[in-house]
Write a protein that holds these residues in place. Structure first.
Motif, PDB file in Angstrom:
ATOM      1  N   TYR A  40       0.784  -1.233   0.000  1.00  0.00           N
ATOM      2  CA  TYR A  40       0.000   0.000   0.000  1.00  0.00           C
ATOM      3  C   TYR A  40       0.818   1.286   0.000  1.00  0.00           C
ATOM      4  N   PHE A  41       2.080   1.222   0.349  1.00  0.00           N
ATOM      5  CA  PHE A  41       2.874   2.446   0.444  1.00  0.00           C
ATOM      6  C   PHE A  41       4.111   2.438  -0.454  1.00  0.00           C
ATOM      7  N   LEU A  42       4.947   1.437  -0.278  1.00  0.00           N
ATOM      8  CA  LEU A  42       6.250   1.459  -0.945  1.00  0.00           C
ATOM      9  C   LEU A  42       6.182   1.145  -2.433  1.00  0.00           C
ATOM     10  N   MET A  43       5.457   0.102  -2.820  1.00  0.00           N
ATOM     11  CA  MET A  43       5.406  -0.235  -4.247  1.00  0.00           C
ATOM     12  C   MET A  43       4.693   0.824  -5.083  1.00  0.00           C
ATOM     13  N   PRO A  44       3.578   1.398  -4.634  1.00  0.00           N
ATOM     14  CA  PRO A  44       3.019   2.503  -5.426  1.00  0.00           C
ATOM     15  C   PRO A  44       4.008   3.671  -5.581  1.00  0.00           C
ATOM     16  N   PHE A  45       4.734   3.980  -4.517  1.00  0.00           N
ATOM     17  CA  PHE A  45       5.733   5.042  -4.590  1.00  0.00           C
ATOM     18  C   PHE A  45       6.856   4.678  -5.555  1.00  0.00           C
ATOM     19  N   MET A  46       7.349   3.445  -5.451  1.00  0.00           N
ATOM     20  CA  MET A  46       8.438   3.008  -6.332  1.00  0.00           C
ATOM     21  C   MET A  46       7.980   2.941  -7.787  1.00  0.00           C
ATOM     22  N   THR A  47       6.765   2.480  -8.018  1.00  0.00           N
ATOM     23  CA  THR A  47       6.250   2.406  -9.384  1.00  0.00           C
ATOM     24  C   THR A  47       6.135   3.795  -9.992  1.00  0.00           C
ATOM     25  N   LYS A  48       5.652   4.746  -9.217  1.00  0.00           N
ATOM     26  CA  LYS A  48       5.544   6.122  -9.713  1.00  0.00           C
ATOM     27  C   LYS A  48       6.931   6.733  -9.940  1.00  0.00           C
ATOM     28  N   THR A  49       7.843   6.486  -9.020  1.00  0.00           N
ATOM     29  CA  THR A  49       9.185   7.041  -9.125  1.00  0.00           C
ATOM     30  C   THR A  49       9.935   6.500 -10.344  1.00  0.00           C
ATOM     31  N   PHE A  50       9.772   5.218 -10.618  1.00  0.00           N
ATOM     32  CA  PHE A  50      10.495   4.590 -11.719  1.00  0.00           C
ATOM     33  C   PHE A  50       9.618   4.329 -12.934  1.00  0.00           C
ATOM     34  N   SER A  51       8.545   5.074 -13.067  1.00  0.00           N
ATOM     35  CA  SER A  51       7.642   4.870 -14.209  1.00  0.00           C
ATOM     36  C   SER A  51       8.334   5.150 -15.539  1.00  0.00           C
ATOM     37  N   PHE A  52       9.284   6.075 -15.554  1.00  0.00           N
ATOM     38  CA  PHE A  52      10.014   6.369 -16.793  1.00  0.00           C
ATOM     39  C   PHE A  52      10.770   5.135 -17.290  1.00  0.00           C
ATOM     40  N   TRP A  53      11.181   4.285 -16.384  1.00  0.00           N
ATOM     41  CA  TRP A  53      11.926   3.090 -16.746  1.00  0.00           C
ATOM     42  C   TRP A  53      10.992   1.890 -16.944  1.00  0.00           C
ATOM     43  N   LEU A  54       9.962   1.800 -16.102  1.00  0.00           N
ATOM     44  CA  LEU A  54       9.026   0.682 -16.199  1.00  0.00           C
ATOM     45  C   LEU A  54       8.129   0.786 -17.423  1.00  0.00           C
ATOM     46  N   TYR A  55       7.737   1.999 -17.754  1.00  0.00           N
ATOM     47  CA  TYR A  55       6.831   2.239 -18.876  1.00  0.00           C
ATOM     48  C   TYR A  55       7.436   3.275 -19.814  1.00  0.00           C
ATOM     49  N   PRO A  56       8.461   2.895 -20.566  1.00  0.00           N
ATOM     50  CA  PRO A  56       9.094   3.882 -21.447  1.00  0.00           C
ATOM     51  C   PRO A  56       8.143   4.301 -22.576  1.00  0.00           C
ATOM     52  N   LYS A  57       8.287   5.522 -23.021  1.00  0.00           N
ATOM     53  CA  LYS A  57       7.473   6.012 -24.124  1.00  0.00           C
ATOM     54  C   LYS A  57       7.939   5.355 -25.410  1.00  0.00           C
ATOM     55  N   LYS A  58       6.985   4.937 -26.197  1.00  0.00           N
ATOM     56  CA  LYS A  58       7.320   4.302 -27.461  1.00  0.00           C
ATOM     57  C   LYS A  58       7.659   5.376 -28.484  1.00  0.00           C
ATOM     58  N   ASN A  59       8.679   5.126 -29.252  1.00  0.00           N
ATOM     59  CA  ASN A  59       9.092   6.052 -30.277  1.00  0.00           C
ATOM     60  C   ASN A  59       8.439   5.618 -31.585  1.00  0.00           C
ATOM     61  N   ASN A  60       7.578   6.450 -32.152  1.00  0.00           N
ATOM     62  CA  ASN A  60       6.888   6.127 -33.399  1.00  0.00           C
ATOM     63  C   ASN A  60       7.734   6.382 -34.625  1.00  0.00           C
ATOM     64  N   ASN A  61       8.849   7.052 -34.459  1.00  0.00           N
ATOM     65  CA  ASN A  61       9.746   7.349 -35.570  1.00  0.00           C
ATOM     66  C   ASN A  61      10.707   6.193 -35.767  1.00  0.00           C
ATOM     67  N   THR A  62      10.276   5.199 -36.468  1.00  0.00           N
ATOM     68  CA  THR A  62      11.158   4.051 -36.715  1.00  0.00           C
ATOM     69  C   THR A  62      12.000   4.326 -37.944  1.00  0.00           C
ATOM     70  N   GLU A  63      13.275   4.180 -37.786  1.00  0.00           N
ATOM     71  CA  GLU A  63      14.192   4.400 -38.897  1.00  0.00           C
ATOM     72  C   GLU A  63      14.570   3.056 -39.486  1.00  0.00           C
ATOM     73  N   SER A  64      14.513   2.951 -40.801  1.00  0.00           N
ATOM     74  CA  SER A  64      14.843   1.694 -41.461  1.00  0.00           C
ATOM     75  C   SER A  64      16.204   1.768 -42.088  1.00  0.00           C
TER      76      SER A  64
END
Length: 64
Positions: A40-64
């Motif tokens: 109830y306390f630590l994992m929600p905090f850790m998930t929010k803190t490390f959301s940039f790493w856990l849920y990275p933004k997808k890059n739609n600019n795929t280079e071939s």
């Protein structure tokens, strides 16, 4: 990064109170408190803190 400090803090805070209890009861009490804290306390905090790493933004600019 959250579990070890939580367990250490619980033993530091409640160690003297739990010292006279049998090992199984002491282990159950510490485990129960740590599970509630993690859920109830630590994992929600850790998930929010490390959301940039856990849920990275997808890059739609795929280079071939």
């Amino acid at each position: 990064m959250a579990l070890y400090p939580a367990v250490t803090l619980i033993f530091w805070l409640f160690g003297p109170l739990l010292a006279d209890l049998p090992l199984l009861i002491r282990t159950f009490a510490v485990t129960a408190v740590v599970i509630v804290a993690m859920t109830y306390f630590l994992m929600p905090f850790m998930t929010k803190t490390f959301s940039f790493w856990l849920y990275p933004k997808k890059n739609n600019n795929t280079e071939s």
